[in-house]
Structures are given as C-alpha cells and as structure tokens.
Design a protein around this motif. Structure first.
Motif, PDB file in Angstrom:
ATOM      1  N   GLY A  35      -2.999   5.810  -5.902  1.00  0.00           N
ATOM      2  CA  GLY A  35      -2.889   5.566  -4.469  1.00  0.00           C
ATOM      3  C   GLY A  35      -1.949   4.414  -4.166  1.00  0.00           C
ATOM      4  O   GLY A  35      -1.256   3.890  -5.052  1.00  0.00           O
ATOM      5  N   THR A  36      -1.931   4.003  -2.892  1.00  0.00           N
ATOM      6  CA  THR A  36      -1.049   2.931  -2.423  1.00  0.00           C
ATOM      7  C   THR A  36      -1.873   1.905  -1.658  1.00  0.00           C
ATOM      8  O   THR A  36      -2.729   2.277  -0.846  1.00  0.00           O
ATOM      9  CB  THR A  36       0.066   3.476  -1.521  1.00  0.00           C
ATOM     10  OG1 THR A  36       0.781   4.489  -2.224  1.00  0.00           O
ATOM     11  CG2 THR A  36       1.022   2.365  -1.110  1.00  0.00           C
ATOM     12  N   VAL A  37      -1.595   0.619  -1.885  1.00  0.00           N
ATOM     13  CA  VAL A  37      -2.268  -0.470  -1.183  1.00  0.00           C
ATOM     14  C   VAL A  37      -1.277  -1.092  -0.212  1.00  0.00           C
ATOM     15  O   VAL A  37      -0.173  -1.498  -0.602  1.00  0.00           O
ATOM     16  CB  VAL A  37      -2.801  -1.527  -2.162  1.00  0.00           C
ATOM     17  CG1 VAL A  37      -3.517  -2.634  -1.392  1.00  0.00           C
ATOM     18  CG2 VAL A  37      -3.748  -0.891  -3.177  1.00  0.00           C
ATOM     19  N   THR A  38      -1.668  -1.179   1.064  1.00  0.00           N
ATOM     20  CA  THR A  38      -0.800  -1.744   2.103  1.00  0.00           C
ATOM     21  C   THR A  38      -1.570  -2.781   2.899  1.00  0.00           C
ATOM     22  O   THR A  38      -2.798  -2.881   2.817  1.00  0.00           O
ATOM     23  CB  THR A  38      -0.287  -0.645   3.050  1.00  0.00           C
ATOM     24  OG1 THR A  38      -1.422  -0.018   3.686  1.00  0.00           O
ATOM     25  CG2 THR A  38       0.508   0.406   2.290  1.00  0.00           C
ATOM     26  N   GLU A  39      -0.820  -3.561   3.720  1.00  0.00           N
ATOM     27  CA  GLU A  39      -1.458  -4.481   4.660  1.00  0.00           C
ATOM     28  C   GLU A  39      -1.576  -3.797   6.010  1.00  0.00           C
ATOM     29  O   GLU A  39      -1.216  -2.624   6.160  1.00  0.00           O
ATOM     30  CB  GLU A  39      -0.651  -5.773   4.771  1.00  0.00           C
ATOM     31  CG  GLU A  39       0.783  -5.574   5.209  1.00  0.00           C
ATOM     32  CD  GLU A  39       1.526  -6.895   5.305  1.00  0.00           C
ATOM     33  OE1 GLU A  39       0.878  -7.934   5.155  1.00  0.00           O
ATOM     34  OE2 GLU A  39       2.744  -6.863   5.544  1.00  0.00           O
ATOM     35  N   GLU A  40      -2.080  -4.551   7.024  1.00  0.00           N
ATOM     36  CA  GLU A  40      -2.358  -3.946   8.323  1.00  0.00           C
ATOM     37  C   GLU A  40      -1.114  -3.390   9.002  1.00  0.00           C
ATOM     38  O   GLU A  40      -1.168  -2.401   9.730  1.00  0.00           O
ATOM     39  CB  GLU A  40      -3.046  -4.964   9.234  1.00  0.00           C
ATOM     40  CG  GLU A  40      -4.473  -5.279   8.837  1.00  0.00           C
ATOM     41  CD  GLU A  40      -5.153  -6.204   9.822  1.00  0.00           C
ATOM     42  OE1 GLU A  40      -4.436  -6.985  10.482  1.00  0.00           O
ATOM     43  OE2 GLU A  40      -6.393  -6.155   9.942  1.00  0.00           O
ATOM     44  N   SER A  41       0.037  -4.021   8.761  1.00  0.00           N
ATOM     45  CA  SER A  41       1.278  -3.565   9.386  1.00  0.00           C
ATOM     46  C   SER A  41       1.867  -2.340   8.715  1.00  0.00           C
ATOM     47  O   SER A  41       2.825  -1.760   9.206  1.00  0.00           O
ATOM     48  CB  SER A  41       2.304  -4.699   9.382  1.00  0.00           C
ATOM     49  OG  SER A  41       2.651  -5.051   8.051  1.00  0.00           O
ATOM     50  N   GLY A  42       1.315  -1.935   7.547  1.00  0.00           N
ATOM     51  CA  GLY A  42       1.827  -0.786   6.821  1.00  0.00           C
ATOM     52  C   GLY A  42       2.715  -1.140   5.655  1.00  0.00           C
ATOM     53  O   GLY A  42       3.103  -0.253   4.876  1.00  0.00           O
ATOM     54  N   ALA A  43       3.067  -2.426   5.512  1.00  0.00           N
ATOM     55  CA  ALA A  43       3.914  -2.840   4.388  1.00  0.00           C
ATOM     56  C   ALA A  43       3.112  -2.810   3.093  1.00  0.00           C
ATOM     57  O   ALA A  43       1.921  -3.116   3.063  1.00  0.00           O
ATOM     58  CB  ALA A  43       4.478  -4.233   4.634  1.00  0.00           C
ATOM     59  N   SER A  44       3.780  -2.403   2.002  1.00  0.00           N
ATOM     60  CA  SER A  44       3.111  -2.309   0.706  1.00  0.00           C
ATOM     61  C   SER A  44       2.810  -3.692   0.160  1.00  0.00           C
ATOM     62  O   SER A  44       3.509  -4.667   0.441  1.00  0.00           O
ATOM     63  CB  SER A  44       3.982  -1.527  -0.277  1.00  0.00           C
ATOM     64  OG  SER A  44       5.240  -2.179  -0.444  1.00  0.00           O
ATOM     65  N   LEU A  45       1.732  -3.774  -0.646  1.00  0.00           N
ATOM     66  CA  LEU A  45       1.306  -5.036  -1.242  1.00  0.00           C
ATOM     67  C   LEU A  45       1.416  -4.945  -2.762  1.00  0.00           C
ATOM     68  O   LEU A  45       0.573  -4.309  -3.412  1.00  0.00           O
ATOM     69  CB  LEU A  45      -0.129  -5.371  -0.851  1.00  0.00           C
ATOM     70  CG  LEU A  45      -0.356  -5.964   0.533  1.00  0.00           C
ATOM     71  CD1 LEU A  45      -1.845  -6.141   0.789  1.00  0.00           C
ATOM     72  CD2 LEU A  45       0.355  -7.291   0.669  1.00  0.00           C
ATOM     73  N   PRO A  46       2.414  -5.549  -3.359  1.00  0.00           N
ATOM     74  CA  PRO A  46       2.495  -5.570  -4.823  1.00  0.00           C
ATOM     75  C   PRO A  46       1.580  -6.642  -5.399  1.00  0.00           C
ATOM     76  O   PRO A  46       1.293  -7.650  -4.754  1.00  0.00           O
ATOM     77  CB  PRO A  46       3.969  -5.907  -5.079  1.00  0.00           C
ATOM     78  CG  PRO A  46       4.385  -6.687  -3.878  1.00  0.00           C
ATOM     79  CD  PRO A  46       3.598  -6.141  -2.720  1.00  0.00           C
ATOM     80  N   GLY A  47       1.110  -6.422  -6.620  1.00  0.00           N
ATOM     81  CA  GLY A  47       0.311  -7.425  -7.306  1.00  0.00           C
ATOM     82  C   GLY A  47      -1.159  -7.421  -6.947  1.00  0.00           C
ATOM     83  O   GLY A  47      -1.888  -8.340  -7.322  1.00  0.00           O
ATOM     84  N   VAL A  48      -1.660  -6.389  -6.240  1.00  0.00           N
ATOM     85  CA  VAL A  48      -3.075  -6.300  -5.902  1.00  0.00           C
ATOM     86  C   VAL A  48      -3.865  -5.907  -7.164  1.00  0.00           C
ATOM     87  O   VAL A  48      -3.494  -4.966  -7.872  1.00  0.00           O
ATOM     88  CB  VAL A  48      -3.318  -5.283  -4.776  1.00  0.00           C
ATOM     89  CG1 VAL A  48      -4.810  -5.148  -4.480  1.00  0.00           C
ATOM     90  CG2 VAL A  48      -2.554  -5.690  -3.527  1.00  0.00           C
ATOM     91  N   THR A  49      -4.945  -6.604  -7.428  1.00  0.00           N
ATOM     92  CA  THR A  49      -5.770  -6.318  -8.601  1.00  0.00           C
ATOM     93  C   THR A  49      -6.752  -5.195  -8.288  1.00  0.00           C
ATOM     94  O   THR A  49      -7.498  -5.262  -7.310  1.00  0.00           O
ATOM     95  CB  THR A  49      -6.533  -7.576  -9.035  1.00  0.00           C
ATOM     96  OG1 THR A  49      -5.599  -8.616  -9.320  1.00  0.00           O
ATOM     97  CG2 THR A  49      -7.361  -7.301 -10.282  1.00  0.00           C
TER      98      THR A  49
END
Length: 411
Positions: A35-49
């Motif tokens: 899957g993909t992890v993003t923030e509220e604005s829709g931008a992707s978040l690299p480095g999420v554990t």
C-alpha cells in the motif's frame, strides 16, 4: 519381517502426509500486504515504520510512500512516523491497505520562532528560550506590553513607570550586565526596535515613554524571549542582553473566509494606600504651645495670646518660596491644629480657621479610567489573506491633566 516393514512404511506415509498438510496450512495463512502511506494533503510520506504488531517483522516506506510486507492474514499492522499519530490497522486478509497519517498537534506545539523568523523545535536549541502566547497578555489589559510580561517569563525583571499615564517601563533579562544599556533588543516581525526611554527635555524630568509601549497587545500573536548572547548571535552586538521576538497576528490561510473580532475592556485605577501623615500640628516653626510657654517665661510683660503669638512668630508656611515668614523651614512644627486658632493662610485667606485636613493627600488623586475598544477584521481567499485591526485607547490618569488618547491601526 515383511509385516513389520509394511507397518513402518504406513506410519512414515501418515507422518509425511501430516507434515505436508501443516506446511500447506501455514503457507496458506501468510499473505503479502502492500500500500501507500500519505499525509492529510495527499503527499506521500517516505520513511514511515510499518510493524507487524507483536513481532519484530517490519519495513519502512520508500521515497514514494509505498511499502510491502508479508504477514499473517489476521495480523495487525502498526504505522508510526515522527510528528504524526500512530495508527494500527487489522489486515483481515486484505492485500492492499492505504494509510493517511494525521499530524500530532501536541508535538507541533514545541516549535518556536527563533532569529530571523526561523521556526525550530524547542528541544534542538542550544540556548534558553521561552514563548508566550498573545492571549496570555490580554487578560492584564495593560496598555504597555512590557508590564504585561511581568511575572510571566522566568528571569525577566520589569520595572514599571508607575501610575503615570504613558510612562516608560524597563525590562531586563537575567539582571544587569553593564552600567548602562541593559535592556534587550525588541524585534517585531523581523524589524529591530529600540526600547530606550525618551526624555525629550534632556534632564530626565519628563517621561515620554518608550517605543515598546506603542505596540498594541491586541495585535500580538506570540512573544518569544531569547536569553543570552548565544541566542541573539544573528542580531549582533545590540542583542547582547537578549532578544524579545514579537510576532503579530496575520490573516488565517485555512480559517474562515471572513472573521470579525471585537474586544472591549474598562479598568479603574485608584491609589491603594497612603503613608500615615500626622494631622496634629500644622505648618510653620516654633508654633507649639510648649514654645509659646517658653516665650511667656522669657517675656513676663507680654500679654500676647496664643493665637496672636502663633500669627506673629510661628513662621507660617505659604509656598516654600519665601511667601511666608521663613517658610523654607520644616513645615510640621507649627501651631496645633483644631485648637480654635485663626491664622493667615494662603489657601483660605487672613484670619481663617487653623484646622486639620486629614484627606488632603487623598483628595489630590482621582479615580483613573482606562477604556479600550478593539475591532479586527480578517479574511482569506484562494490567492490572498489578511487582517486589519483598529484600537482606540482612552486613558484618564489618577492625577489631573494626565489624560491620553491613542489610536492604533495595524494591517
């Protein structure tokens, strides 16, 4: 022999079948989740554990916020990242799980404004810094922002100008470091402001206030105090005694499109207490009954009454400039008050009652009034946002002829 061999072979086949069945069952329970992890604005978040809860199995998202992990179909995935709230999601045999992380507002509260408007986390600073929200200044309703800082920031000493309307106030951080110029540098929205006292007559007799007193507390969003020379290195030698950074309110980018704030306050000032003055003897010198008796003993032929003696020899005080008889002498050694004497007095005329006035100092003062009205209009749109504020301040001091009117416009 053959029978025993057949029994062994049958048992081996059964065990092999059971083993293969267990392996197949275990393999069937492991699935690959991506899957993909993003923030509220829709931008992707690299480095999420991403962790399989209860195990040491885990991974992190790549540069595009994507992840891939093999877990049990009934596993619980835990997603965590600095500055965002931790989330836990049950897999429930799903192969694709996308996550949107919410910011951790508690952590963001520790971000403070430092030199040149740069924001940094408070824990990363190598010097002492303390921040004060603008709403914490308003309850005091003091026209001078320096007085509003008194008692709210550690290590800050404020010396108020007293009850005089528009008087300057002195502020020192961590005590005096030199014989002069110990006040910190004020920086308002990046602009340095000199807060030294302005005495226009050159003799220090008239206090015209200082520059910081012109700042309207209603327009201040936050105050950050940088303590020590290290904290103020970017501002040069003027900031040796520390820096007080003031950030004013701006229009809200993400708030309501049009907002109106109205604030009004009324403060009454009245002297709380007075020194204990004596009201037994009036002004003058050698006017007591004891001195009068000594005079009669030294002048046995005199028929002066006490009233005539007091009028002739008591050196009545008039104006301190020689209007009376030696009235430059101390003024509390005259005749007894409220004794029925009639003496010449500058305030009440000749042969007027020599009476005490216990409220003469109290009557000199009046009740002061500090009336403040503020209105602020803020607006935000797709391309612009802003805020306009107007404050009217009317101050009537506790002494006559010390009134002041101040109008402040901030945009």
């Amino acid at each position: 022999m053959k029978k025993a061999l057949r029994i062994i072979l049958k048992k081996g086949v059964v065990l092999l079948a059971i083993t293969l069945l267990l392996i197949g069952t275990l393999c069937a329970q492991d699935i690959t989740v991506s899957g993909t992890v993003t923030e509220e604005s829709g931008a992707s978040l690299p480095g999420v554990t991403v962790i399989h809860k209860g195990t040491v199995t885990g991974t992190v998202t790549d540069a595009n916020g994507n992840y891939r992990i093999e877990v049990d179909k009934d596993a619980v995935l835990s997603f965590s990242f600095v500055g965002y709230l931790q989330q836990e999601v049950s897999v429930e045999s799903r192969s694709v799980i996308n996550i949107k992380m919410a910011p951790d507002l508690v952590s963001l509260d520790e971000v403070v404004v430092t030199a040149l408007g740069i924001t940094r986390e408070k824990e990363t600073l190598g010097y002492a810094v303390q921040e004060l929200d603008g709403n914490e200044l308003n309850p005091s309703n003091d026209p001078n922002i320096i007085n509003s800082l008194s008692g709210k920031i550690a290590g800050v000493q404020v010396t108020s100008g007293g009850s005089t309307v528009g008087a300057s106030s002195r502020i020192v951080i961590r005590g005096n470091s030199s014989f002069s110029g110990n006040q910190p540098l004020f920086v308002v929205d990046g602009t340095p402001v000199d807060n030294s006292t302005t005495n226009l007559d050159g003799g220090g007799g008239i206090d015209w206030g200082n520059t910081a007193s012109d700042l309207d507390v209603n327009n201040i969003a936050s105050v950050t105090v940088l303590k020590g020379a290290t904290a103020s290195a970017l501002y040069g030698s003027r900031a040796t005694n520390g820096v007080i950074l003031i950030t004013t309110k701006k229009g809200d980018k993400e708030g309501k499109r049009i907002g109106v704030d109205i604030n009004s306050s009324v403060i009454f000032d009245k002297p709380a207490y007075f020194p204990a003055f004596q009201n037994e003897y009036g002004g003058g010198w050698d006017g007591s009954e004891y001195i009068y008796k000594q005079y009669l003993e030294n002048n046995p032929g005199s028929n002066l009454t006490y009233n005539e003696y007091a009028k002739q020899f008591s050196y009545n005080y008039v104006d301190g400039l020689g209007g009376g008889v030696n009235d430059s002498w101390p003024i509390n050694w005259g005749p007894r008050l409220d004794a029925g004497l009639l003496l010449d007095q500058w305030s009440t005329g000749p042969d007027s009652p020599w009476n005490s006035r216990p409220d003469n100092i109290k009557d000199y003062f009046r009740t002061g009034v500090n009336l403040e009205n503020n209105i602020a209009v803020s607006a935000s749109g797709e391309k612009a946002y802003g805020r306009v504020s107007f404050t009217n301040l009317n101050t009537k001091g506790i002494i006559d002829f010390t009134d002041q009117t101040q109008n402040t416009i901030n945009a």
